[in-house]
Design an enzyme around this catalytic site. Structure first.
Site, PDB file in Angstrom:
ATOM      1  N   HIS A 166     120.241  78.367  96.464  1.00 42.23           N
ATOM      2  CA  HIS A 166     121.264  77.791  97.475  1.00 42.23           C
ATOM      3  C   HIS A 166     120.823  77.048  98.397  1.00 42.23           C
ATOM      4  O   HIS A 166     119.732  77.168  98.989  1.00 42.23           O
ATOM      5  CB  HIS A 166     122.250  78.790  97.846  1.00 42.23           C
ATOM      6  CG  HIS A 166     123.111  79.779  96.993  1.00 42.23           C
ATOM      7  ND1 HIS A 166     123.880  80.702  97.217  1.00 42.23           N
ATOM      8  CD2 HIS A 166     123.082  79.640  95.438  1.00 42.23           C
ATOM      9  CE1 HIS A 166     124.596  81.248  96.295  1.00 42.23           C
ATOM     10  NE2 HIS A 166     124.032  80.517  95.169  1.00 42.23           N
ATOM     11  N   GLU A 200     121.536  76.818 101.630  1.00 46.01           N
ATOM     12  CA  GLU A 200     121.365  77.514 102.826  1.00 46.01           C
ATOM     13  C   GLU A 200     120.066  78.052 102.712  1.00 46.01           C
ATOM     14  O   GLU A 200     118.820  78.178 103.567  1.00 46.01           O
ATOM     15  CB  GLU A 200     122.344  78.560 103.039  1.00 46.01           C
ATOM     16  CG  GLU A 200     123.733  78.070 103.384  1.00 46.01           C
ATOM     17  CD  GLU A 200     124.664  78.267 102.041  1.00 46.01           C
ATOM     18  OE1 GLU A 200     125.382  78.553 101.997  1.00 46.01           O
ATOM     19  OE2 GLU A 200     123.838  77.669 101.176  1.00 46.01           O
ATOM     20  N   CYS A 251     123.378  84.219 101.303  1.00 47.22           N
ATOM     21  CA  CYS A 251     123.006  83.312 102.303  1.00 47.22           C
ATOM     22  C   CYS A 251     123.206  83.710 103.713  1.00 47.22           C
ATOM     23  O   CYS A 251     122.609  83.574 104.665  1.00 47.22           O
ATOM     24  CB  CYS A 251     123.531  82.068 102.168  1.00 47.22           C
ATOM     25  SG  CYS A 251     122.854  81.030 100.497  1.00 47.22           S
ATOM     26  N   CYS A 287     127.647  82.381 100.793  1.00 46.64           N
ATOM     27  CA  CYS A 287     127.829  83.677 100.144  1.00 46.64           C
ATOM     28  C   CYS A 287     127.116  84.783 101.039  1.00 46.64           C
ATOM     29  O   CYS A 287     126.515  84.449 101.753  1.00 46.64           O
ATOM     30  CB  CYS A 287     127.258  83.583  98.761  1.00 46.64           C
ATOM     31  SG  CYS A 287     125.518  83.222  98.793  1.00 46.64           S
TER      32      CYS A 287
END
Length: 148
Positions: free
Chosen positions: A77, A79, A108, A105
């Site tokens: 991801h 992040e 993260c 999410c």
């Protein structure tokens, strides 16, 4: 008219997300401290691995809904990528602000918590209430960017 700092950094994450190789959702992130960019990230495969836009999307093939079974994806991801890139270069993100095009999410969110992020500014929604609960519980300031 001169943009606010939040507008400025959110415009930059919109550019960062264009590097994404995800077939389902392009996400960009950056970490800032004292109005200086520390690290950037977008969602894509780890270094040295083929990207989803090259080999196809496993989540799409398995018809996995958004927000579920994160482990069934070859991409990291945005992040996570920003936090890892900071660590890779030896840059502390403690007390930094994470700007991201989509609500984090739970994975993260947990990484941001343990990395010492103090504020998250995001734009788009994501179906993950646990992430928001954890961020609230730990006192991280979470701001949904409205464009102003």
């Amino acid at each position: 008219m001169r943009p606010s700092w939040d507008q400025y950094f959110m415009e930059i994450v919109e550019l960062i997300k264009k590097r994404s190789t995800c077939k389902r959702r392009q996400v960009g992130a950056l970490i800032v401290k004292d109005k200086r960019i520390l690290a950037t990230g977008y969602n894509g495969a780890p270094m040295g691995c083929k990207h989803c836009d090259e080999v196809g999307c496993l989540r799409e093939k398995l018809n996995i809904p958004s927000g579920e079974r994160h482990e069934l994806c070859r991409a990291i991801h945005a992040e996570q990528n920003a936090i890892v890139q900071a660590a890779y270069s030896g840059t502390s993100v403690k007390d930094g602000t994470l700007y991201v095009t989509t609500q984090p999410c739970v994975l993260c969110a947990k990484m941001a918590i343990n990395a010492g992020i103090k504020k998250i500014v995001f734009k788009g929604d994501y179906p993950d209430n646990l992430a928001m609960d954890l961020l609230k519980e730990t006192g991280i300031r979470v701001v949904k960017f409205d464009g102003e």
